[in-house]
Design an enzyme around this catalytic site. Structure first.
Site, mmCIF file in Angstrom:
data_model
loop_
_atom_site.group_PDB
_atom_site.id
_atom_site.type_symbol
_atom_site.label_atom_id
_atom_site.label_comp_id
_atom_site.label_asym_id
_atom_site.label_seq_id
_atom_site.Cartn_x
_atom_site.Cartn_y
_atom_site.Cartn_z
ATOM 1 N N HIS A 251 31.030 27.387 -24.019
ATOM 2 C CA HIS A 251 29.855 27.553 -22.534
ATOM 3 C C HIS A 251 28.776 26.409 -22.963
ATOM 4 C CE1 HIS A 251 31.814 30.575 -19.701
ATOM 5 N NE2 HIS A 251 31.871 31.153 -20.849
ATOM 6 N N HIS B 281 34.278 30.720 -27.484
ATOM 7 C CA HIS B 281 34.578 30.581 -26.075
ATOM 8 C C HIS B 281 33.289 30.037 -25.799
ATOM 9 C CE1 HIS B 281 35.256 32.915 -22.326
ATOM 10 N NE2 HIS B 281 34.280 33.104 -22.797
ATOM 11 N N GLU B 282 32.300 30.802 -26.140
ATOM 12 C CA GLU B 282 31.182 31.292 -25.566
ATOM 13 C C GLU B 282 29.881 29.895 -25.972
ATOM 14 O OE1 GLU B 282 29.792 33.742 -24.012
ATOM 15 O OE2 GLU B 282 31.288 34.703 -24.524
ATOM 16 N N GLU C 91 34.768 29.986 -17.209
ATOM 17 C CA GLU C 91 35.876 31.268 -18.107
ATOM 18 C C GLU C 91 37.061 30.247 -19.156
ATOM 19 O OE1 GLU C 91 34.071 33.893 -19.784
ATOM 20 O OE2 GLU C 91 32.242 34.078 -18.401
#
Length: 459
Positions: free
Chosen positions: A309, A305-306, A385
């Site tokens: 970004h 997930h990070e 997100e």
């Protein structure tokens, strides 16, 4: 101080694009995790109901949000309407005059050439006045704000079992944050007032444009100079896990990054993981609490997930988007500040927005307009997100690990799975946990032979 740093704090909180946080496991959450791990691999993970403690934390958080909004309007208004801001400006001018006198005496040594005096008259005097004003104003705000900050950041977090930070460490971090704010304000606030003096009709545009390099500089500097002031950063102790994270980063197209383990357990029972910086400052950061509390599959999804970004350029997109919102907000301030100054200039103690005593007015108006633009910024954050969740699912293809991670985060962070729509609009930078668990359960394009949205980014 809360209202004063609203712009910078909110911008940096969005550009960091950090993962949701989680405190130490409770018996209920451990039991729920054990049940989930024994379920079939493709079985949907149910969205848990919030506990009574979570509901209490949620409701008290709404009250505190309202208090902070009102506080952020009341304090700058008091500085303005009592004339106290103008008095601080007068004190700052006295310091500035003494500085100019010192510069002039130095120049006398080089008579008849005046080397420093012209520069001091144009820039340094404003630099000193704005900087001294900001330092005094910020320290007074810190003192006024201290009881609320102490309750909100220390007492309440301990009462709900979300922190194990000592009072000395908490207070030390508060003072460190204050010192950083003073230094940043001293270095940059004078630029705003120089633009107000030199270009009273276009200052709002130039200031908004300057927000872009300022935010970029912040992202470059924070990982190296700011973050280590609060916690110790070091190499990962689990080299096997580090190798798997770096392999995942390579698949995500993130080359040359280093993995850092942060000693956050001295402060908090929550967890976090993020990818930050760019170029020479690019790094993957894991809190030691994260490594201790998530299993490997859940941790790899969080890292996916990070990394999403970073790979999707969310930092750059957020900087550009926020700069546009800041320009719009500053323009609204430009259009309304003059009317307020004309009407109340006797009470304010100044007649132009370019007077440094106008800082509380700018803060007051920004706080008011932020209630309008805030939901727009938060909606953009929720979108990024959600797309990072999609990226994490596509690169790991482990829906169950993603869903169980969100379940733990909800239960252990005393969150509610589906918040009130007004709370979501004005407070939520992430989708609700209910939405994220549902998405983790349902999003499986690879099982249907469908193309991945971000598959072309994987190596």
């Amino acid at each position: 101080m809360r209202a004063l740093l609203l712009i910078v704090t909110f911008c940096l909180s969005l550009t960091s694009a950090a993962s949701a946080q989680q405190p130490i496991a409770t018996p209920d959450s451990q039991h729920a995790s054990a049940q989930s791990s024994n379920a079939p691999a493709n079985a949907p993970v149910p969205v848990p109901e919030p506990s009574e403690k979570a509901l209490s934390y949620y409701r008290s958080g709404i009250v505190l949000w309202i208090v902070n909004i009102l506080w952020g309007l009341l304090i700058p208004a008091l500085f303005l309407f009592t004339g106290f801001s103008a008095r601080i400006r007068d004190w700052a001018r006295q310091v500035g005059q003494k500085w100019f006198s010192i510069i002039s005496r130095i120049d006398d040594l080089f008579y008849p050439r005046k080397i420093f005096t012209p520069f001091a008259r144009i820039g340094n005097t404003l630099f000193i006045i704005a900087g001294v004003y900001f330092a005094i104003f910020l320290i007074i705000n810190f003192a006024i704000d201290f009881p609320l900050s102490y309750y909100q950041g220390y007492v309440r977090e301990h009462a709900y079992g979300l922190s194990n930070q000592t009072l000395g460490k908490w207070f030390g971090d508060e003072l460190t944050g204050l010192l950083i704010a003073v230094v940043v304000g001293f270095l940059f606030l004078w630029v705003l007032y120089l633009l107000l003096k030199k270009s009273p009709r276009r200052w709002w545009l130039y200031t908004g444009l300057l927000a872009i390099p300022f935010l970029i500089l912040s992202i470059l500097v924070a990982p190296i100079w700011i973050d280590p002031l609060f916690n110790k950063f070091g190499p990962m102790k689990n080299k096997e896990l580090e190798s798997k994270i770096l392999q995942l980063a390579k698949r995500a197209g993130i080359e040359g990054g280093r993995v850092y383990e942060v000693a956050k357990s001295e402060d908090t029972k929550t967890l976090n993981a993020y990818v930050t910086g760019f170029g020479a400052t690019k790094r993957i950061v894991l809190w030691d609490t994260t490594i201790a509390k998530l299993d490997e599959d859940e941790l790899l999804f969080v890292m996916g997930h990070e990394m999403g970004h970073y790979a999707l350029g969310h930092v750059w997109k957020t900087i550009l988007f926020l700069s546009l919102l800041i320009i719009a907000t500053l323009y609204a301030i430009h259009r309304t500040a003059g009317w307020l100054i004309n009407k109340f200039h006797r009470r304010f103690g100044f007649t132009e927005l370019s007077d440094v005593a106008s800082l509380p007015l700018i803060i007051l108006l920004f706080s008011a307009y932020f209630l309008i633009v805030g939901p727009i910024a938060l909606a953009f954050s929720r979108h990024t997100e959600h797309e990072a969740d999609r990226f994490g699912l596509e690169i790991t293809r482990n829906n169950r690990a993603a869903a169980t991670a969100f379940v733990k985060l909800q239960q252990e962070n005393l969150a509610v799975p589906r918040s009130n729509i007004l709370v979501k609009l004005w407070q939520s930078s992430h989708p609700t946990f209910g939405e994220r668990i549902d998405f983790a359960n349902e999003y499986r394009p690879w099982e249907k032979g469908e193309a991945l949205r971000y598959g072309d980014l994987f190596k």
